[in-house]
Design a protein around this motif. Structure first.
Motif, PDB file in Angstrom:
ATOM      1  N   SER A 175      43.560  37.308  42.722  1.00 36.59           N
ATOM      2  CA  SER A 175      44.012  35.954  43.066  1.00 36.59           C
ATOM      3  C   SER A 175      44.218  35.068  41.841  1.00 36.59           C
ATOM      4  O   SER A 175      44.758  33.964  41.951  1.00 36.59           O
ATOM      5  CB  SER A 175      43.034  35.293  44.047  1.00 36.59           C
ATOM      6  OG  SER A 175      41.737  35.253  43.514  1.00 36.59           O
ATOM      7  N   GLY A 176      43.744  35.523  40.668  1.00 36.29           N
ATOM      8  CA  GLY A 176      44.006  34.771  39.432  1.00 36.29           C
ATOM      9  C   GLY A 176      42.786  34.090  38.832  1.00 36.29           C
ATOM     10  O   GLY A 176      42.918  33.278  37.908  1.00 36.29           O
ATOM     11  N   LYS A 177      41.604  34.439  39.312  1.00 38.17           N
ATOM     12  CA  LYS A 177      40.376  33.780  38.846  1.00 38.17           C
ATOM     13  C   LYS A 177      40.136  33.955  37.354  1.00 38.17           C
ATOM     14  O   LYS A 177      39.905  32.982  36.627  1.00 38.17           O
ATOM     15  CB  LYS A 177      39.149  34.327  39.612  1.00 38.17           C
ATOM     16  CG  LYS A 177      39.271  34.249  41.115  1.00 38.17           C
ATOM     17  CD  LYS A 177      38.029  34.794  41.799  1.00 38.17           C
ATOM     18  CE  LYS A 177      37.763  36.281  41.565  1.00 38.17           C
ATOM     19  NZ  LYS A 177      38.773  37.168  42.153  1.00 38.17           N
ATOM     20  N   GLY A 185      37.445  34.009  45.237  1.00 38.71           N
ATOM     21  CA  GLY A 185      38.765  34.373  45.756  1.00 38.71           C
ATOM     22  C   GLY A 185      38.924  35.876  45.694  1.00 38.71           C
ATOM     23  O   GLY A 185      38.182  36.554  44.977  1.00 38.71           O
ATOM     24  N   ALA A 186      39.904  36.389  46.422  1.00 37.99           N
ATOM     25  CA  ALA A 186      40.116  37.821  46.496  1.00 37.99           C
ATOM     26  C   ALA A 186      40.456  38.392  45.119  1.00 37.99           C
ATOM     27  O   ALA A 186      40.908  37.660  44.227  1.00 37.99           O
ATOM     28  CB  ALA A 186      41.247  38.121  47.474  1.00 37.99           C
ATOM     29  N   SER A 187      40.260  39.681  44.968  1.00 38.78           N
ATOM     30  CA  SER A 187      40.646  40.371  43.746  1.00 38.78           C
ATOM     31  C   SER A 187      42.141  40.178  43.514  1.00 38.78           C
ATOM     32  O   SER A 187      42.938  40.318  44.443  1.00 38.78           O
ATOM     33  CB  SER A 187      40.302  41.854  43.913  1.00 38.78           C
ATOM     34  OG  SER A 187      40.623  42.532  42.739  1.00 38.78           O
ATOM     35  N   THR A 207      33.002  34.472  40.293  1.00 42.22           N
ATOM     36  CA  THR A 207      32.156  35.487  40.918  1.00 42.22           C
ATOM     37  C   THR A 207      32.714  35.962  42.255  1.00 42.22           C
ATOM     38  O   THR A 207      33.391  35.214  42.959  1.00 42.22           O
ATOM     39  CB  THR A 207      30.706  34.988  41.112  1.00 42.22           C
ATOM     40  OG1 THR A 207      29.940  36.023  41.721  1.00 42.22           O
ATOM     41  CG2 THR A 207      30.642  33.740  41.975  1.00 42.22           C
ATOM     42  N   HIS A 208      32.412  37.215  42.605  1.00 46.22           N
ATOM     43  CA  HIS A 208      32.746  37.765  43.922  1.00 46.22           C
ATOM     44  C   HIS A 208      31.653  37.425  44.927  1.00 46.22           C
ATOM     45  O   HIS A 208      31.830  37.572  46.120  1.00 46.22           O
ATOM     46  CB  HIS A 208      32.774  39.308  43.843  1.00 46.22           C
ATOM     47  CG  HIS A 208      34.102  39.847  43.509  1.00 46.22           C
ATOM     48  ND1 HIS A 208      34.395  40.350  42.267  1.00 46.22           N
ATOM     49  CD2 HIS A 208      35.232  39.968  44.246  1.00 46.22           C
ATOM     50  CE1 HIS A 208      35.649  40.758  42.269  1.00 46.22           C
ATOM     51  NE2 HIS A 208      36.179  40.531  43.449  1.00 46.22           N
ATOM     52  N   ASP A 209      30.500  37.039  44.357  1.00 47.85           N
ATOM     53  CA  ASP A 209      29.296  36.893  45.165  1.00 47.85           C
ATOM     54  C   ASP A 209      29.224  35.472  45.732  1.00 47.85           C
ATOM     55  O   ASP A 209      28.908  34.526  45.036  1.00 47.85           O
ATOM     56  CB  ASP A 209      28.102  37.192  44.234  1.00 47.85           C
ATOM     57  CG  ASP A 209      26.771  37.076  44.936  1.00 47.85           C
ATOM     58  OD1 ASP A 209      26.717  36.522  46.041  1.00 47.85           O
ATOM     59  OD2 ASP A 209      25.777  37.539  44.351  1.00 47.85           O
TER      60      ASP A 209
HETATM   61  N1  ATP Z   1      47.929  41.800  31.458  1.00 47.01           N
HETATM   62  C1  ATP Z   1      48.330  41.902  32.717  1.00 47.01           C
HETATM   63  N2  ATP Z   1      49.422  42.649  33.018  1.00 47.01           N
HETATM   64  C2  ATP Z   1      49.866  42.744  34.283  1.00 47.01           C
HETATM   65  N3  ATP Z   1      49.294  42.140  35.331  1.00 47.01           N
HETATM   66  C3  ATP Z   1      48.220  41.406  35.086  1.00 47.01           C
HETATM   67  C4  ATP Z   1      47.676  41.238  33.776  1.00 47.01           C
HETATM   68  N4  ATP Z   1      46.599  40.432  33.854  1.00 47.01           N
HETATM   69  C5  ATP Z   1      46.478  40.121  35.150  1.00 47.01           C
HETATM   70  N5  ATP Z   1      47.440  40.696  35.894  1.00 47.01           N
HETATM   71  C6  ATP Z   1      47.638  40.549  37.343  1.00 47.01           C
HETATM   72  O1  ATP Z   1      47.471  39.182  37.662  1.00 47.01           O
HETATM   73  C7  ATP Z   1      46.796  39.026  38.894  1.00 47.01           C
HETATM   74  C8  ATP Z   1      45.582  38.126  38.687  1.00 47.01           C
HETATM   75  O2  ATP Z   1      44.659  38.775  37.816  1.00 47.01           O
HETATM   76  P1  ATP Z   1      43.205  38.217  37.550  1.00 47.01           P
HETATM   77  O3  ATP Z   1      42.551  39.182  36.645  1.00 47.01           O
HETATM   78  O4  ATP Z   1      43.281  36.815  37.116  1.00 47.01           O
HETATM   79  O5  ATP Z   1      42.591  38.285  39.008  1.00 47.01           O
HETATM   80  P2  ATP Z   1      41.085  38.072  39.483  1.00 47.01           P
HETATM   81  O6  ATP Z   1      41.133  37.067  40.582  1.00 47.01           O
HETATM   82  O7  ATP Z   1      40.199  37.790  38.327  1.00 47.01           O
HETATM   83  O8  ATP Z   1      40.743  39.493  40.108  1.00 47.01           O
HETATM   84  P3  ATP Z   1      39.358  40.320  40.116  1.00 47.01           P
HETATM   85  O9  ATP Z   1      38.507  39.660  41.160  1.00 47.01           O
HETATM   86  O10 ATP Z   1      39.775  41.693  40.514  1.00 47.01           O
HETATM   87  O11 ATP Z   1      38.761  40.248  38.749  1.00 47.01           O
HETATM   88  C9  ATP Z   1      46.481  40.421  39.376  1.00 47.01           C
HETATM   89  O12 ATP Z   1      47.423  40.776  40.330  1.00 47.01           O
HETATM   90  C10 ATP Z   1      46.588  41.262  38.138  1.00 47.01           C
HETATM   91  O13 ATP Z   1      46.965  42.564  38.467  1.00 47.01           O
END
Ligand code: ATP
Ligand code: MG
Length: 246
Positions: A42-44, A38-40, A211-213
């Motif tokens: 997205s909550g993964k 999923g996109a950066s 993963t992003h991949d």
């Molecule tokens: N401690 C925090 N404080 C504020 N916002 C947070 C925190 N942790 C996560 N977020 C926000 O929650 C959302 C989801 O974060 P998460 O790290 O789960 O995404 P991700 O899909 O793993 O992204 P990536 O691919 O960039 O690692 C993002 O918009 C992030 O900025």
């Protein structure tokens, strides 16, 4: 093995909050190899940490201040984590889950074998001698037999990540959770790590890997896609007819 029910993660307070996960229902079977893409943002990672008990679900809807309905929960090995205290949650996590991150967090002054042995010593079931022996066995499995006594900071990035995988497997976790395990590696080392995951997966080790991949993600038997805090697709789910999960 792992299950979430109407999983929410909200940050902030009633006036100013961000909803990161919006009611995720997911079940990971005890022999499933699952990838999450999923996109950066997205909550993964948030989902992975919640499933592994590194973080806790949000219980109340910030708008109504009432519990989500159905309640926002995580079950690890069938056990509801909601009422567990920090120590209880930590011991359930240490028993059932092994973690691999993008950056490996090895103790750099310790040898490869000592790094792998540490979680076993922490659990307290093995003597130092047995823990080191088992650590060396795991390192051997990942092509690091000759690196066991080398200090972690004198290993290459790819070698360090393989040590981190061995460490995650030290206590025979029911499930291996990985967040971008190849994210910091070059192609060759990334492939090597991917092969290790494939092999573990084919042996029936439960794995959840963010993963992003997409090429790497497709090697898993099941691929979950997230968007904006929700699961928008889930392909190859256990019971849905993929041979791996029979
Ligand atoms: N401690 C925090 N404080 C504020 N916002 C947070 C925190 N942790 C996560 N977020 C926000 O929650 C959302 C989801 O974060 P998460 O790290 O789960 O995404 P991700 O899909 O793993 O992204 P990536 O691919 O960039 O690692 C993002 O918009 C992030 O900025
Ligand atoms: Mg992430």
């Amino acid at each position: 093995m792992l299950r979430s029910q109407n999983l929410y993660r909200v940050l902030g307070n009633a006036e100013n909050f961000t909803t990161i996960l919006r009611g995720v229902d997911v079940t990971i079977g005890r022999r499933e190899y699952v990838s999450i893409v999923g996109a950066s943002g997205s909550g993964k990672s948030t989902l992975l940490y919640l499933l592994g008990g590194l973080d806790r679900p949000t219980q109340n809807d910030p708008e109504t201040q009432k519990p989500f309905d159905p309640p926002s929960r995580v079950f690890i090995g069938g056990e509801d984590t909601t009422g567990l205290g920090e120590t209880q949650l930590a011991s359930l996590r240490n028993e059932k889950c092994g973690f691999v991150f993008q950056f490996h967090y090895l103790l750099k002054e310790f040898t490869a074998a000592e790094n792998v042995a540490l979680p076993m010593l922490k659990l307290g079931k093995l003597s130092r001698r047995d823990a080191i022996d088992k650590a060396v066995g795991l390192l051997k499995q990942f092509g690091l037999a000759d690196k066991a006594t080398r200090r972690a900071n004198r290993l290459s990035g790819g070698e360090q990540q393989r040590v981190a995988i061995a460490r995650a497997l030290a206590n025979d976790p029911a499930v291996l959770l990985a967040d971008e395990p190849t994210g910091n590696l070059d192609r060759k080392n990334g492939d090597r790590v991917a092969e290790i995951f494939d092999e573990l997966g084919s042996k029936g080790q439960a794995i959840v890997m963010v993963t992003h991949d997409t090429a790497l993600a497709k090697r898993a038997g099941r691929m979950i896609t997230m968007e904006d805090g929700r699961i928008i697709s889930d392909v190859g789910r256990e019971g849905a007819g993929t041979p791996r999960n029979e």
